[in-house]
Write an enzyme that holds these catalytic residues in place. Structure first.
Site, mmCIF file in Angstrom:
data_model
loop_
_atom_site.group_PDB
_atom_site.id
_atom_site.type_symbol
_atom_site.label_atom_id
_atom_site.label_comp_id
_atom_site.label_asym_id
_atom_site.label_seq_id
_atom_site.Cartn_x
_atom_site.Cartn_y
_atom_site.Cartn_z
ATOM 1 C CB THR A 22 -0.877 -0.033 1.372
ATOM 2 O OG1 THR A 22 -1.869 -1.026 1.055
ATOM 3 C CG2 THR A 22 -1.710 1.180 1.311
ATOM 4 C CE1 TYR A 40 -6.725 -4.772 5.486
ATOM 5 C CE2 TYR A 40 -5.118 -6.229 4.809
ATOM 6 C CZ TYR A 40 -5.309 -5.115 5.238
ATOM 7 O OH TYR A 40 -4.746 -4.258 5.849
ATOM 8 C CG ASN A 84 -1.141 -9.500 5.400
ATOM 9 O OD1 ASN A 84 -0.672 -10.564 6.020
ATOM 10 N ND2 ASN A 84 -0.609 -9.036 4.300
HETATM 11 C C1 PHB Z 1 -2.088 -1.951 4.446
HETATM 12 O O1 PHB Z 1 -2.463 -1.031 3.667
HETATM 13 O O2 PHB Z 1 -1.735 -1.526 5.827
HETATM 14 C C2 PHB Z 1 -1.978 -3.260 4.258
HETATM 15 C C3 PHB Z 1 -2.544 -3.659 3.078
HETATM 16 C C4 PHB Z 1 -2.391 -4.993 2.841
HETATM 17 C C5 PHB Z 1 -1.775 -5.781 3.636
HETATM 18 C C6 PHB Z 1 -1.216 -5.597 4.618
HETATM 19 C C7 PHB Z 1 -1.208 -4.094 4.970
HETATM 20 O O3 PHB Z 1 -1.821 -6.903 3.113
#
Ligand code: PHB
Length: 369
Positions: A27, A186, A184
């Protein structure tokens, strides 16, 4: 390192990649109007096109799937046009690129959601974590994630459709692959983990039930783009975004076998070390290698020597690098020549413009290059 495995080509799905160095998805929060990629984003990725494969920063498949301001989308025509300029720039330099399909689920806030709605999740369980919003007075801020609403069973097919639209759009933009982000903490990872999924329908309870939604998303995407263009990212033993899953390695092995049956192009493991989880064991690495028949990518705190050791032991096929790619557009060359690396500046990781994004210097061109 010039005769290292890291710099040898590899066939992945339908694509011949120039080397085994992957640029990890990161990101950077620099999308433009309407969350569309910009010419500056194209410059950034094209500078890094000597990677064998670039995986884009996570890109939301719907506004509902957004958890941070200024991240790019892949759900409308303007976003496809923006991404097309990025992919064209990477291809013109001989690189290959995957688009990472993202739905954040409960890692969001009404300020980011359509009509100020509550974010959605497998269950109404709030995550201990942060998202990034523009407040009503126009100032940006990190805020705690909001209490989500549990998705109804009949809503799930609509989210599958959003992923499919994202995958179709990615192909229209010219990407070589899509990577389904199931890591992660999500949305898809929230379905996998019992501390975020306490559903009593066919999508909760047993390990097989918790895996069901991920596999439905993958199957629907394969049906429109073909399995040789699809990869997945998992984060076994990951704890980021309040994931606590005692069965995460069993789940990863179960999914790896299911992905093999589906002929997926690649499986990409985000190792737990970056967010504080316990390191992967050698035994698990071997089991994973055995369980998955496609290209296996791993991403952790690797350098040229540790990456080469993993390739040499035939535990993985490719190694992804994150932060080193932020600060070193020519990371592949630096690894090959054992050249010093520029240090990344964390203050410019998220948001802003050229500074800390496209202004990291490459090595000077020397004779014989
Ligand atoms: C973040 O934007 O912090 C982020 C996005 C995707 C990921 C991990 C962190 O897999």
């Amino acid at each position: 390192m010039s005769d290292a495995l890291l710099f040898t080509p590899i066939q992945v799905g339908h694509s011949r990649l120039n080397n085994r160095v992957v640029m990890a998805p990161m990101t950077r929060s620099r999308a433009g109007t309407g969350d569309a990629a910009t010419p500056l984003n194209a410059t950034y990725y094209a500078q890094r096109a000597t990677a064998g494969l670039i995986i884009s920063e996570a890109s939301q498949v719907s506004q509902q799937g957004q958890g941070y301001a200024w991240t790019p989308g892949i759900y409308n025509d303007a976003q496809v046009a923006g991404w097309k300029t990025v992919v064209d720039a990477v291809h013109s330099k001989g690189g290959h690129m995957a688009l990472q399909l993202w739905h954040v689920g409960r890692i969001s806030h009404p300020l980011l959601q359509p009509g100020g709605a509550d974010p959605v999740a497998p269950s109404a369980i709030q995550a201990k974590g942060q998202c990034f919003v523009i407040q009503p007075d126009g100032t940006p801020a990190n805020v705690p994630t909001a209490m989500p609403r549990a998705l109804e069973t009949k809503e799930l097919s609509g989210i599958v459709d959003d992923y499919v639209r994202g995958a179709r759009n990615a192909m229209a933009a010219g990407f070589d692959f899509v990577e389904v982000h199931a890591a992660n903490g999500y949305l898809l990872n929230q379905f996998l983990s019992p501390n975020s999924n306490q559903r009593t329908d066919a999508y909760g309870g047993s390990l097989e039930n918790r895996a069901r939604f991920v596999l439905e998303v993958i199957d629907a995407i394969i049906a429109v783009v073909g399995s040789d263009k699809v990869g997945v990212r998992l984060s076994p033993q990951g704890v980021f975004n309040d994931i606590d899953d005692p069965e995460s390695t069993a789940m990863a092995l179960y999914l790896a076998k299911a992905f093999t049956q589906r002929n997926l192009a690649f499986l990409h493991i985000a190792e737990p070390d970056w967010a504080g989880g316990a390191p992967l064991s050698q035994a698990f690495r071997l089991q994973l290698r055995e369980a998955f028949g496609g290209t296996l990518i791993t991403c952790g705190g690797y350098n040229a020597i540790t990456a080469e050791a993993l390739l040499g032991a035939n535990l993985v096929d490719m190694v992804a690098f994150g932060r080193p790619f932020i600060a070193n557009p020519d990371l592949v060359r630096r690894l090959r020549e054992n050249a010093p690396l520029n240090e990344p500046d964390p203050n410019s990781f998220y948001g802003g413009a050229e500074a800390g994004y496209t202004d990291y210097p490459a090595l000077a061109i020397t004779q014989g290059d």
